[in-house]
Design a protein around this motif. Structure first.
Motif, PDB file in Angstrom:
ATOM      1  N   PHE A  63      28.039 -25.834   3.295  1.00 51.70           N
ATOM      2  CA  PHE A  63      26.851 -26.585   2.906  1.00 51.70           C
ATOM      3  C   PHE A  63      27.325 -27.871   2.236  1.00 51.70           C
ATOM      4  CE2 PHE A  63      24.904 -22.407   3.080  1.00 51.70           C
ATOM      5  CZ  PHE A  63      23.605 -22.661   3.493  1.00 51.70           C
ATOM      6  N   ILE A  64      26.721 -28.982   2.591  1.00 54.39           N
ATOM      7  CA  ILE A  64      26.981 -30.264   1.940  1.00 54.39           C
ATOM      8  C   ILE A  64      25.661 -30.710   1.323  1.00 54.39           C
ATOM      9  CG2 ILE A  64      27.655 -32.669   2.259  1.00 54.39           C
ATOM     10  CD1 ILE A  64      29.314 -31.785   4.680  1.00 54.39           C
ATOM     11  N   THR A  65      25.647 -30.866  -0.003  1.00 57.01           N
ATOM     12  CA  THR A  65      24.402 -31.231  -0.683  1.00 57.01           C
ATOM     13  C   THR A  65      24.580 -32.517  -1.482  1.00 57.01           C
ATOM     14  OG1 THR A  65      24.815 -29.938  -2.704  1.00 57.01           O
ATOM     15  CG2 THR A  65      23.778 -28.784  -0.852  1.00 57.01           C
ATOM     16  N   ASP A  66      23.460 -33.038  -1.946  1.00 49.97           N
ATOM     17  CA  ASP A  66      23.461 -34.340  -2.596  1.00 49.97           C
ATOM     18  C   ASP A  66      23.756 -34.301  -4.094  1.00 49.97           C
ATOM     19  OD1 ASP A  66      21.007 -33.121  -3.227  1.00 49.97           O
ATOM     20  OD2 ASP A  66      19.864 -34.978  -3.053  1.00 49.97           O
ATOM     21  N   LEU A  67      23.306 -33.285  -4.791  1.00 46.87           N
ATOM     22  CA  LEU A  67      23.277 -33.359  -6.249  1.00 46.87           C
ATOM     23  C   LEU A  67      23.632 -32.021  -6.891  1.00 46.87           C
ATOM     24  CD1 LEU A  67      22.401 -35.154  -8.687  1.00 46.87           C
ATOM     25  CD2 LEU A  67      20.088 -34.280  -8.334  1.00 46.87           C
ATOM     26  N   ILE A  75      20.222 -23.252  -4.107  1.00 47.02           N
ATOM     27  CA  ILE A  75      19.879 -22.286  -3.057  1.00 47.02           C
ATOM     28  C   ILE A  75      21.083 -22.034  -2.148  1.00 47.02           C
ATOM     29  CG2 ILE A  75      18.413 -21.876  -1.052  1.00 47.02           C
ATOM     30  CD1 ILE A  75      16.226 -23.458  -2.635  1.00 47.02           C
ATOM     31  N   ALA A  76      21.780 -23.093  -1.769  1.00 43.08           N
ATOM     32  CA  ALA A  76      22.989 -22.923  -0.958  1.00 43.08           C
ATOM     33  C   ALA A  76      23.996 -22.049  -1.699  1.00 43.08           C
ATOM     34  CB  ALA A  76      23.593 -24.287  -0.624  1.00 43.08           C
ATOM     35  N   SER A  77      24.134 -22.262  -2.983  1.00 42.30           N
ATOM     36  CA  SER A  77      25.088 -21.491  -3.787  1.00 42.30           C
ATOM     37  C   SER A  77      24.752 -20.011  -3.787  1.00 42.30           C
ATOM     38  CB  SER A  77      25.127 -22.018  -5.221  1.00 42.30           C
ATOM     39  OG  SER A  77      25.603 -23.341  -5.241  1.00 42.30           O
ATOM     40  N   THR A  78      23.478 -19.673  -3.896  1.00 37.88           N
ATOM     41  CA  THR A  78      23.118 -18.248  -3.890  1.00 37.88           C
ATOM     42  C   THR A  78      23.409 -17.618  -2.534  1.00 37.88           C
ATOM     43  OG1 THR A  78      20.794 -18.700  -3.328  1.00 37.88           O
ATOM     44  CG2 THR A  78      21.347 -18.509  -5.677  1.00 37.88           C
ATOM     45  N   LEU A  79      23.210 -18.355  -1.463  1.00 34.96           N
ATOM     46  CA  LEU A  79      23.504 -17.818  -0.130  1.00 34.96           C
ATOM     47  C   LEU A  79      25.007 -17.668   0.102  1.00 34.96           C
ATOM     48  CD1 LEU A  79      20.878 -19.808   1.983  1.00 34.96           C
ATOM     49  CD2 LEU A  79      20.763 -17.402   1.257  1.00 34.96           C
ATOM     50  N   VAL A  80      25.777 -18.597  -0.409  1.00 33.74           N
ATOM     51  CA  VAL A  80      27.233 -18.579  -0.233  1.00 33.74           C
ATOM     52  C   VAL A  80      27.879 -17.455  -1.044  1.00 33.74           C
ATOM     53  CG1 VAL A  80      29.314 -19.896  -0.842  1.00 33.74           C
ATOM     54  CG2 VAL A  80      27.493 -20.963   0.473  1.00 33.74           C
ATOM     55  N   MET A  81      27.317 -17.134  -2.193  1.00 32.76           N
ATOM     56  CA  MET A  81      27.900 -16.097  -3.044  1.00 32.76           C
ATOM     57  C   MET A  81      27.951 -14.732  -2.347  1.00 32.76           C
ATOM     58  SD  MET A  81      28.837 -17.643  -5.748  1.00 32.76           S
ATOM     59  CE  MET A  81      29.047 -16.455  -7.044  1.00 32.76           C
ATOM     60  N   ARG A  83      28.786 -14.289   0.717  1.00 34.63           N
ATOM     61  CA  ARG A  83      29.689 -14.398   1.871  1.00 34.63           C
ATOM     62  C   ARG A  83      31.104 -14.701   1.395  1.00 34.63           C
ATOM     63  NH1 ARG A  83      26.560 -16.706   6.779  1.00 34.63           N
ATOM     64  NH2 ARG A  83      28.662 -16.988   7.522  1.00 34.63           N
ATOM     65  N   ASN A  84      32.076 -14.439   2.243  1.00 35.42           N
ATOM     66  CA  ASN A  84      33.456 -14.815   1.911  1.00 35.42           C
ATOM     67  C   ASN A  84      33.981 -15.895   2.864  1.00 35.42           C
ATOM     68  OD1 ASN A  84      33.810 -13.381   4.251  1.00 35.42           O
ATOM     69  ND2 ASN A  84      35.191 -11.859   3.388  1.00 35.42           N
ATOM     70  N   ASP A  85      33.086 -16.456   3.682  1.00 36.43           N
ATOM     71  CA  ASP A  85      33.495 -17.462   4.663  1.00 36.43           C
ATOM     72  C   ASP A  85      32.653 -18.733   4.547  1.00 36.43           C
ATOM     73  OD1 ASP A  85      31.055 -16.502   5.564  1.00 36.43           O
ATOM     74  OD2 ASP A  85      31.658 -16.473   7.672  1.00 36.43           O
ATOM     75  N   ALA A  86      32.246 -19.049   3.325  1.00 37.14           N
ATOM     76  CA  ALA A  86      31.356 -20.196   3.148  1.00 37.14           C
ATOM     77  C   ALA A  86      31.659 -20.924   1.841  1.00 37.14           C
ATOM     78  CB  ALA A  86      29.906 -19.741   3.172  1.00 37.14           C
ATOM     79  N   GLU A  87      31.335 -22.212   1.823  1.00 38.55           N
ATOM     80  CA  GLU A  87      31.551 -23.057   0.655  1.00 38.55           C
ATOM     81  C   GLU A  87      30.357 -23.993   0.488  1.00 38.55           C
ATOM     82  OE1 GLU A  87      34.061 -23.214  -1.546  1.00 38.55           O
ATOM     83  OE2 GLU A  87      35.538 -21.926  -0.555  1.00 38.55           O
ATOM     84  N   VAL A  88      30.191 -24.505  -0.721  1.00 31.81           N
ATOM     85  CA  VAL A  88      29.207 -25.541  -1.007  1.00 31.81           C
ATOM     86  C   VAL A  88      29.956 -26.725  -1.603  1.00 31.81           C
ATOM     87  CG1 VAL A  88      27.128 -26.182  -2.293  1.00 31.81           C
ATOM     88  CG2 VAL A  88      27.429 -23.819  -1.511  1.00 31.81           C
ATOM     89  N   VAL A  89      29.749 -27.897  -1.011  1.00 32.07           N
ATOM     90  CA  VAL A  89      30.316 -29.147  -1.517  1.00 32.07           C
ATOM     91  C   VAL A  89      29.131 -30.028  -1.898  1.00 32.07           C
ATOM     92  CG1 VAL A  89      31.698 -31.180  -0.970  1.00 32.07           C
ATOM     93  CG2 VAL A  89      32.336 -28.951  -0.024  1.00 32.07           C
ATOM     94  N   THR A  90      29.151 -30.590  -3.091  1.00 35.41           N
ATOM     95  CA  THR A  90      28.018 -31.391  -3.539  1.00 35.41           C
ATOM     96  C   THR A  90      28.468 -32.771  -3.991  1.00 35.41           C
ATOM     97  OG1 THR A  90      25.976 -31.288  -4.846  1.00 35.41           O
ATOM     98  CG2 THR A  90      28.019 -30.606  -5.947  1.00 35.41           C
ATOM     99  N   GLY A  91      27.507 -33.671  -4.137  1.00 34.88           N
ATOM    100  CA  GLY A  91      27.827 -35.055  -4.464  1.00 34.88           C
ATOM    101  C   GLY A  91      28.268 -35.820  -3.232  1.00 34.88           C
ATOM    102  N   ALA A  92      27.732 -35.456  -2.086  1.00 33.29           N
ATOM    103  CA  ALA A  92      28.180 -36.004  -0.805  1.00 33.29           C
ATOM    104  C   ALA A  92      27.953 -37.508  -0.702  1.00 33.29           C
ATOM    105  CB  ALA A  92      27.446 -35.310   0.336  1.00 33.29           C
TER     106      ALA A  92
END
Length: 144
Positions: A63-67, A75-81, A83-92
């Motif tokens: 997931f790439i998010t803005d802020l 929301i992306a963070s709760t979905l990623v938690m 899973r073991n094959d996912a990441e969230v990057v923010t401040g894109a």
């Protein structure tokens, strides 16, 4: 290839997607999901879950998010938690998105995260800094 879901407030995601398409052309396994003022966090979560099903081919998701701390990030963070094959990057920023779209087919989600942060930081500069760096490089090349 990693699946990518971009999201942010207002038309951030669709704007970044349009810019990405202008520069790179069509990209597989990428979905942009805007979070306009009239939307809700429940709707955004449903959109994220549907997007996960569309872009997940088993190689991982980013997931790439803005802020940091915003609804798309949370929301992306709760979905990623879960899973073991996912990441969230923010401040894109666009620099990071463009570079990472070109690199993602060779990376794990964790490698993507590390490299994305480096690309994003590298893209943050100013004219004054770039001119100063160029002057220093020219002096070094001339042995000064």
């Amino acid at each position: 290839m990693l699946g990518v879901i971009m999201s942010g407030h207002g038309a951030f995601a669709s704007g970044m997607e349009a810019a990405m398409l202008q520069v790179l052309g069509e990209q597989e396994q990428v979905i942009a999901i805007d979070f306009p003022p009239e939307s809700t966090t429940q709707l955004l979560e449903q959109q994220f879950k549907a997007a996960l099903e569309q872009v997940d081919t088993g190689d991982g998701i980013v997931f790439i998010t803005d802020l940091l701390g915003g609804s798309p990030f949370r929301i992306a963070s709760t979905l990623v938690m879960a899973r073991n094959d996912a990441e969230v990057v923010t401040g894109a920023n666009l620099q990071m998105i463009l570079e990472m779209m070109l690199e993602r087919d060779e990376l794990t989600p964790a490698e993507f995260r590390v490299q994305a942060l480096e690309c994003g930081h590298r893209g943050m500069t100013s004219l004054a800094d770039e001119l100063a760096n160029r002057s220093r490089a020219e002096c070094a090349n001339e042995g000064i």
